[in-house]
Design a protein around this motif. Structure first.
Motif, PDB file in Angstrom:
ATOM      1  N   THR A 202       0.755  -1.177   0.041  1.00 51.54           N
ATOM      2  CA  THR A 202       0.056  -0.148  -0.080  1.00 51.54           C
ATOM      3  C   THR A 202       0.772   1.224   0.015  1.00 51.54           C
ATOM      4  O   THR A 202       0.356   2.318  -0.151  1.00 51.54           O
ATOM      5  N   ALA A 203       2.098   1.057   0.438  1.00 48.42           N
ATOM      6  CA  ALA A 203       3.151   2.218   0.063  1.00 48.42           C
ATOM      7  C   ALA A 203       3.158   2.801  -1.309  1.00 48.42           C
ATOM      8  O   ALA A 203       3.438   3.947  -1.400  1.00 48.42           O
ATOM      9  N   LEU A 204       2.749   2.207  -2.287  1.00 49.67           N
ATOM     10  CA  LEU A 204       2.682   2.371  -3.673  1.00 49.67           C
ATOM     11  C   LEU A 204       1.325   2.963  -4.081  1.00 49.67           C
ATOM     12  O   LEU A 204       1.146   3.488  -5.252  1.00 49.67           O
ATOM     13  N   LYS A 205       0.309   3.013  -3.173  1.00 55.68           N
ATOM     14  CA  LYS A 205      -0.779   3.417  -3.092  1.00 55.68           C
ATOM     15  C   LYS A 205      -1.692   3.051  -4.263  1.00 55.68           C
ATOM     16  O   LYS A 205      -2.273   3.774  -5.361  1.00 55.68           O
ATOM     17  N   PRO A 206      -1.621   1.428  -4.554  1.00 56.93           N
ATOM     18  CA  PRO A 206      -2.362   0.929  -5.539  1.00 56.93           C
ATOM     19  C   PRO A 206      -3.693   0.945  -5.683  1.00 56.93           C
ATOM     20  O   PRO A 206      -4.594   1.025  -4.604  1.00 56.93           O
ATOM     21  N   GLU A 207      -4.350   0.963  -6.982  1.00 58.23           N
ATOM     22  CA  GLU A 207      -5.694   0.967  -7.214  1.00 58.23           C
ATOM     23  C   GLU A 207      -5.984  -0.281  -8.052  1.00 58.23           C
ATOM     24  O   GLU A 207      -5.307  -0.507  -8.850  1.00 58.23           O
ATOM     25  N   PHE A 208      -7.076  -0.636  -7.872  1.00 59.27           N
ATOM     26  CA  PHE A 208      -7.489  -1.970  -8.721  1.00 59.27           C
ATOM     27  C   PHE A 208      -7.436  -1.455 -10.374  1.00 59.27           C
ATOM     28  O   PHE A 208      -8.133  -0.566 -10.597  1.00 59.27           O
ATOM     29  N   GLY A 209      -7.015  -2.193 -11.125  1.00 58.24           N
ATOM     30  CA  GLY A 209      -6.714  -1.796 -12.591  1.00 58.24           C
ATOM     31  C   GLY A 209      -5.541  -1.167 -13.038  1.00 58.24           C
ATOM     32  O   GLY A 209      -5.515  -1.106 -14.167  1.00 58.24           O
ATOM     33  N   GLN A 210      -4.821  -0.560 -11.984  1.00 60.97           N
ATOM     34  CA  GLN A 210      -3.817   0.008 -12.186  1.00 60.97           C
ATOM     35  C   GLN A 210      -2.631  -0.810 -12.764  1.00 60.97           C
ATOM     36  O   GLN A 210      -2.423  -2.408 -12.069  1.00 60.97           O
ATOM     37  N   ARG A 211      -1.708  -0.464 -13.448  1.00 61.10           N
ATOM     38  CA  ARG A 211      -0.442  -1.342 -14.019  1.00 61.10           C
ATOM     39  C   ARG A 211       0.832  -0.825 -13.218  1.00 61.10           C
ATOM     40  O   ARG A 211       1.027   0.168 -12.967  1.00 61.10           O
ATOM     41  N   PHE A 212       1.610  -1.826 -12.967  1.00 60.07           N
ATOM     42  CA  PHE A 212       2.919  -1.592 -12.267  1.00 60.07           C
ATOM     43  C   PHE A 212       4.238  -2.327 -13.139  1.00 60.07           C
ATOM     44  O   PHE A 212       3.532  -3.521 -13.915  1.00 60.07           O
ATOM     45  N   GLU A 213       5.216  -1.814 -13.053  1.00 55.14           N
ATOM     46  CA  GLU A 213       6.234  -2.281 -13.673  1.00 55.14           C
ATOM     47  C   GLU A 213       6.778  -3.546 -12.757  1.00 55.14           C
ATOM     48  O   GLU A 213       6.992  -2.990 -11.753  1.00 55.14           O
ATOM     49  N   VAL A 214       6.838  -4.747 -13.196  1.00 53.91           N
ATOM     50  CA  VAL A 214       7.242  -5.854 -12.052  1.00 53.91           C
ATOM     51  C   VAL A 214       8.641  -6.398 -12.826  1.00 53.91           C
ATOM     52  O   VAL A 214       8.718  -6.733 -13.897  1.00 53.91           O
ATOM     53  N   THR A 215       9.560  -6.569 -12.031  1.00 52.35           N
ATOM     54  CA  THR A 215      10.919  -6.865 -12.380  1.00 52.35           C
ATOM     55  C   THR A 215      11.331  -8.180 -11.432  1.00 52.35           C
ATOM     56  O   THR A 215      11.072  -8.153 -10.229  1.00 52.35           O
ATOM     57  N   ILE A 216      11.696  -9.153 -11.982  1.00 47.65           N
ATOM     58  CA  ILE A 216      12.201 -10.463 -11.110  1.00 47.65           C
ATOM     59  C   ILE A 216      13.714 -10.615 -11.444  1.00 47.65           C
ATOM     60  O   ILE A 216      14.057 -11.024 -12.619  1.00 47.65           O
ATOM     61  N   TYR A 217      14.514 -11.045 -10.645  1.00 42.46           N
ATOM     62  CA  TYR A 217      15.776 -11.449 -11.086  1.00 42.46           C
ATOM     63  C   TYR A 217      16.205 -12.565 -10.309  1.00 42.46           C
ATOM     64  O   TYR A 217      15.620 -12.810  -8.848  1.00 42.46           O
ATOM     65  N   ASN A 218      16.949 -13.289 -10.747  1.00 39.08           N
ATOM     66  CA  ASN A 218      17.550 -14.663  -9.992  1.00 39.08           C
ATOM     67  C   ASN A 218      19.067 -14.227  -9.663  1.00 39.08           C
ATOM     68  O   ASN A 218      20.096 -14.172 -10.541  1.00 39.08           O
ATOM     69  N   ASN A 219      19.135 -13.754  -8.304  1.00 38.64           N
ATOM     70  CA  ASN A 219      20.861 -13.085  -8.057  1.00 38.64           C
ATOM     71  C   ASN A 219      20.463 -11.891  -8.983  1.00 38.64           C
ATOM     72  O   ASN A 219      19.837 -10.893  -8.592  1.00 38.64           O
ATOM     73  N   ASP A 220      21.405 -11.557  -9.723  1.00 36.20           N
ATOM     74  CA  ASP A 220      21.720 -10.467 -10.537  1.00 36.20           C
ATOM     75  C   ASP A 220      20.981 -10.563 -11.939  1.00 36.20           C
ATOM     76  O   ASP A 220      21.281  -9.729 -12.794  1.00 36.20           O
ATOM     77  N   MET A 221      20.665 -11.759 -12.440  1.00 36.82           N
ATOM     78  CA  MET A 221      20.246 -11.970 -13.624  1.00 36.82           C
ATOM     79  C   MET A 221      18.736 -11.786 -13.862  1.00 36.82           C
ATOM     80  O   MET A 221      17.805 -12.277 -13.023  1.00 36.82           O
ATOM     81  N   LEU A 222      18.352 -11.044 -14.644  1.00 30.87           N
ATOM     82  CA  LEU A 222      17.370 -10.528 -14.987  1.00 30.87           C
ATOM     83  C   LEU A 222      16.262 -11.534 -15.585  1.00 30.87           C
ATOM     84  O   LEU A 222      16.904 -12.378 -16.721  1.00 30.87           O
ATOM     85  N   VAL A 223      15.100 -11.737 -15.057  1.00 32.99           N
ATOM     86  CA  VAL A 223      14.350 -13.220 -15.527  1.00 32.99           C
ATOM     87  C   VAL A 223      13.054 -12.609 -16.269  1.00 32.99           C
ATOM     88  O   VAL A 223      12.618 -13.320 -16.997  1.00 32.99           O
ATOM     89  N   TYR A 224      12.543 -11.517 -15.835  1.00 31.45           N
ATOM     90  CA  TYR A 224      11.152 -11.162 -15.964  1.00 31.45           C
ATOM     91  C   TYR A 224      11.166  -9.424 -15.958  1.00 31.45           C
ATOM     92  O   TYR A 224      11.569  -9.177 -15.024  1.00 31.45           O
ATOM     93  N   GLN A 225      10.649  -8.850 -16.852  1.00 34.42           N
ATOM     94  CA  GLN A 225      10.218  -7.472 -16.907  1.00 34.42           C
ATOM     95  C   GLN A 225       9.103  -7.192 -17.589  1.00 34.42           C
ATOM     96  O   GLN A 225       8.813  -7.422 -18.674  1.00 34.42           O
ATOM     97  N   ASN A 226       7.828  -6.542 -17.136  1.00 31.52           N
ATOM     98  CA  ASN A 226       6.930  -6.499 -17.988  1.00 31.52           C
ATOM     99  C   ASN A 226       5.826  -5.324 -16.971  1.00 31.52           C
ATOM    100  O   ASN A 226       5.826  -5.369 -15.765  1.00 31.52           O
ATOM    101  N   GLN A 227       4.659  -5.081 -17.455  1.00 28.50           N
ATOM    102  CA  GLN A 227       4.033  -4.112 -17.007  1.00 28.50           C
ATOM    103  C   GLN A 227       2.588  -5.171 -16.571  1.00 28.50           C
ATOM    104  O   GLN A 227       2.331  -5.658 -17.580  1.00 28.50           O
ATOM    105  N   VAL A 228       2.120  -5.173 -15.461  1.00 30.47           N
ATOM    106  CA  VAL A 228       1.196  -6.126 -14.802  1.00 30.47           C
ATOM    107  C   VAL A 228       0.182  -5.219 -14.246  1.00 30.47           C
ATOM    108  O   VAL A 228       0.299  -4.406 -13.448  1.00 30.47           O
ATOM    109  N   THR A 229      -1.109  -5.653 -14.568  1.00 26.23           N
ATOM    110  CA  THR A 229      -2.524  -5.217 -13.818  1.00 26.23           C
ATOM    111  C   THR A 229      -2.627  -5.581 -12.362  1.00 26.23           C
ATOM    112  O   THR A 229      -2.275  -6.927 -12.164  1.00 26.23           O
ATOM    113  N   TYR A 230      -2.916  -4.980 -11.473  1.00 30.30           N
ATOM    114  CA  TYR A 230      -3.232  -5.122 -10.096  1.00 30.30           C
ATOM    115  C   TYR A 230      -4.749  -5.436 -10.023  1.00 30.30           C
ATOM    116  O   TYR A 230      -5.627  -4.566 -10.455  1.00 30.30           O
TER     117      TYR A 230
END
Length: 282
Positions: A202-230
């Motif tokens: 909630t620190a990001l003040k999310p609202e349903f339907g809003q999109r966030f940039e989600v990034t996943i790393y395995n240690n320092d290796m980028l595995v996933y990055q995309n805009q995802v709906t909440y």
């Protein structure tokens, strides 16, 4: 305080007689015990997962319930065998190897006692070193659940602050961003359950339907990055689309509607799997 309920968890699986042997030992101690299973499909040797599944489940059981959790890669070593009394007046019988980490942090532990194997071990098993689940934990759990021994009769008291704890990832806050870890999977459906709580998100003040940039790393290796709906639930996005949501433990989850996020992107679990959720500024 025991209520005759005994709940078993292990990494033994059901392909052989190990779990059945534990049930048999418990029933010999008290044939009227009400025995249930949390799961026996914990990933072999994965103490973190065993601890998480306890945390996921125990709040839905009555006071006085006894849980036996055996994920014990150090069986036969010098690690202690203990019973913890939780803040919610339930008992957990387990090796002291980190299994109690989530319970201590999120539920609370009132007291811990070391199982005295002189008294609380099946007769004539002292030369068997590799099946404490049967000979020590199921046996002690059955005695406790049936009221045949009290908590005090388990063995000597140990300091709660002295129990073994696993590394827990703290949530990091930056401007318009929260960072945590992929703690565990919702295994059957392949959703990711993160360490980021609803309150932290909630620190990001999310609202349903809003999109966030989600990034996943395995240690320092980028595995996933995309805009995802909440969204509130999976149906808030089209089939095959990713979604951020709040799971049943009030933590941020990441899923694909009617698909497996973990399989789609080969995402694993643990402290090295970092996830960042960033507010997209218009």
């Amino acid at each position: 305080m025991s209520n005759n309920l005994l709940v078993l968890q292990s990494d033994f699986g059901l392909v052989d007689g190990a779990v059945s042997a534990m049930i048999g030992v418990a029933k010999v101690e008290s044939s009227t015990l009400d025995i249930h299973h949390l799961t026996h499909e914990i990933t072999p040797y994965n103490i973190f997962e065993g601890g998480y599944r306890l945390f996921q489940t125990i709040n839905y059981w009555p006071e006085g319930t006894t849980f036996v959790s055996v994920v014990d890669p150090g069986v036969g070593s010098s690690r202690k065998s203990v019973v913890a009394l939780t803040a919610t007046n339930q008992y957990i019988v387990t090796p002291d190897n980190g299994t109690l980490s989530f319970i201590k942090k999120h539920v609370g532990i009132q007291a811990v006692r070391e199982i005295s194997e002189v008294v609380n071990r099946r007769k004539d098993t002292e030369h068997s070193y590799t099946f404490h689940g049967r000979d020590v934990y199921a046996y002690t759990g059955a005695k406790l659940a049936s009221g045949h021994i009290s908590f005090e009769e388990v063995g000597p008291e140990l300091p709660v602050e002295g129990i073994v704890e696993l590394q827990v990832v703290d949530t990091v806050f930056e401007e318009n961003l929260v960072r945590g870890a992929v703690d565990i999977l919702d295994v059957r459906f392949g959703s990711l359950w993160t360490s980021i709580t609803r309150e932290e998100f909630t620190a990001l003040k999310p609202e349903f339907g809003q999109r966030f940039e989600v990034t996943i790393y395995n240690n320092d290796m980028l595995v996933y990055q995309n805009q995802v709906t909440y969204g509130k639930s999976f149906a808030d996005v089209r089939i095959g689309q990713p979604i951020l949501y709040i799971n049943s433990l009030y933590r941020v989850g990441l899923a694909i509607n009617q698909g497996s996020f973990a399989k789609a992107y080969n995402v694993g679990v643990g402290a090295q799997w970092h996830i960042e959720i960033k507010r997209i500024e218009n």
